[in-house]
Enzyme design. Structure first.
Site, mmCIF file in Angstrom:
data_model
loop_
_atom_site.group_PDB
_atom_site.id
_atom_site.type_symbol
_atom_site.label_atom_id
_atom_site.label_comp_id
_atom_site.label_asym_id
_atom_site.label_seq_id
_atom_site.Cartn_x
_atom_site.Cartn_y
_atom_site.Cartn_z
ATOM 1 N N ARG A 114 1.945 -49.491 15.591
ATOM 2 C CA ARG A 114 2.974 -50.380 14.912
ATOM 3 C C ARG A 114 3.116 -51.429 15.531
ATOM 4 N NH1 ARG A 114 6.774 -45.531 16.952
ATOM 5 N NH2 ARG A 114 5.210 -45.722 18.327
ATOM 6 N N ARG B 58 0.651 -47.906 6.695
ATOM 7 C CA ARG B 58 1.424 -46.785 6.930
ATOM 8 C C ARG B 58 2.160 -46.664 5.652
ATOM 9 N NH1 ARG B 58 5.504 -46.112 11.376
ATOM 10 N NH2 ARG B 58 6.412 -47.481 10.121
ATOM 11 N N TYR C 57 4.317 -29.967 24.291
ATOM 12 C CA TYR C 57 5.113 -30.290 22.720
ATOM 13 C C TYR C 57 5.162 -28.961 22.058
ATOM 14 C CZ TYR C 57 4.137 -35.166 23.510
ATOM 15 O OH TYR C 57 4.255 -36.342 24.112
ATOM 16 N N ASP D 66 -4.130 -38.244 15.941
ATOM 17 C CA ASP D 66 -3.359 -37.866 16.850
ATOM 18 C C ASP D 66 -3.391 -36.703 17.654
ATOM 19 O OD1 ASP D 66 -0.475 -39.151 17.620
ATOM 20 O OD2 ASP D 66 -0.200 -36.876 17.723
ATOM 21 N N ARG E 36 -3.824 -47.019 21.865
ATOM 22 C CA ARG E 36 -2.886 -47.462 20.935
ATOM 23 C C ARG E 36 -3.330 -48.607 20.065
ATOM 24 N NH1 ARG E 36 1.983 -44.156 20.374
ATOM 25 N NH2 ARG E 36 1.131 -41.908 20.903
#
Ligand code: CP3
Length: 354
Positions: A32, A41, A155, A78, A28
């Site tokens: 963020r 973003r 998921y 992703d 990552r």
């Protein structure tokens, strides 16, 4: 034709070849915690729009490389792009996790799921790989990635993130054949997806098995490891020289079995002692890890001490890729990531002296 990569420490470490210092990148690393990521973003609108814009993917993939002296770039995308391409309808609402509009609620849906053509339904990911490769200009390797079939299945069945995997585990225990059919489809889709990433320029690939550690040892072998082993076997047939790294979070007890897949490296989370892991499997695979990501909330001085411990635990010689045991979290101060990278640069050459 392959072009020579200027900084190939990461690839050399995966091949356990001699080096001047330990290579470092972190999961990552484009994310963020970086204000410049949040700005890009915002420009894209939302996370999936960012993933579907190759130019902006390259912009964010390059951001951590401008701040830190890292040894590898990672594709910006992703793991859930694959189930999205199978028609489940992925979205990310601000401040929430992933959501599928059409999760698998009936085993009969499984047979109807298509195996996506990576050059059609996942064209935007391949374009991101090519665009990032161009931006890198052979400075360092690019890591491609995918989710493990088991992790994707959780998921797809839960419809999003889950604490207990209630639906996924119920299906696994009550209808193991249906679960195996889903995993076989995901293995096939992921094999083609990673092969296509390699064909577009990925220099190594990593499989993220974030939820493998939620399984019993027996279920881990059947439902997590076996589907990953099929992907490794496929990649070793079509691209034998491209290193493959497997990361099962919480999978520290399974390292020997993971090694038997024929992969080149294992990612370790912070609950495994990397020195002990090396004693178990270090003659056959490289190890990537495994600083506790929460250390980055502590002071730079403390971060340096913990980096020193990981380096010391691995010990002398090549075969170690420095990383954290999981992704960097959004609340981390970017200066603290800088302290981690600097500590690897300063402290690791001592472990590579001739
Ligand atoms: O490492 C990198 O810099 C490359 C990009 C990358 C992302 N996701 C971007 C991302 C990678 C390698 C992933 C993998 C991924 N995605 C995993 C496996 C690794 C792991 O963390 O265990 C998983 C389980 C996912 C699924 C996923 N994507 C979740 C659960 C979430 C929401 C929760 C969260 O941590 O944000 C995402 C969103 C996501 N993927 C973000 C980023 C930068 C944040 C989205 C945003 O900007 O709002």
């Amino acid at each position: 034709m392959t072009t020579l990569i200027q900084n190939d420490r990461f690839l050399r470490a995966l091949r356990r070849e001699p080096l001047d210092r330990t290579p470092v990148w972190f999961m990552r690393q484009a994310g963020r915690y970086l204000p410049e990521y949040r700005a890009t973003r915002a420009k894209a609108g939302d996370f999936m729009s960012l993933c579907r814009n190759p130019e902006l993917c390259a912009e964010v993939a390059m951001q951590p490389l401008e701040r830190y002296d890292l040894d590898a770039a990672i594709l910006f995308s992703d793991i859930l792009t694959v189930p999205d391409a199978m028609g489940l309808g992925l979205s990310f609402a601000e401040g929430e996790g992933p959501r599928f509009a059409d999760p698998i609620r009936d085993p009969r849906q499984i047979d109807k799921l298509p195996v996506p053509d990576p050059n059609v339904e996942l064209r935007y990911v391949m374009d991101a790989v090519s665009t990032i490769k161009r931006a890198l200009d052979s400075r360092m390797p690019l890591i491609g990635f995918a989710g493990s079939p088991w992790t994707l299945a959780t998921y797809m069945i839960e419809g999003g993130s889950s604490k207990d995997f209630a639906r996924a585990k119920a299906l696994m225990y009550d209808a193991p054949d249906a679960m195996e059919a889903l995993l076989a489809k995901l293995s096939a889709a992921t094999s083609l997806y990673l092969q296509a990433q390699i064909e577009h320029g990925a220099d190594a690939v990593m499989i993220f098995d974030t939820w493998g550690g939620a399984l019993t040892p027996e279920a881990y072998v059947q439902f997590s490891l076996e589907p990953m082993a099929k992907i490794v076997a496929h990649l070793k047939r079509v691209a034998p020289t491209v290193p493959v790294v497997l990361f099962s979070k919480g999978g520290g007890q399974h390292l020997e079995l993971m090694t038997e897949t024929g992969c080149d490296g294992l990612g370790l989370d912070w609950t495994t002692d990397i020195g002990k892991a090396r004693a178990r499997v270090g003659a056959q695979v490289a190890l990537q890890g495994n600083l506790d990501p929460s250390i980055l909330y502590a002071s730079p001085k403390r971060i340096r001490m913990e980096v020193a411990k990981v380096l010391q635990s691995y010990g002398n010689g090549s075969g170690h890729v420095f990383n954290m045991g999981h992704g960097i979290t959004p609340g981390v101060n970017p200066e603290h990531a800088a302290a981690m990278v600097a500590a690897v640069h300063e402290l690791s050459p001592a472990y590579h002296a001739a």
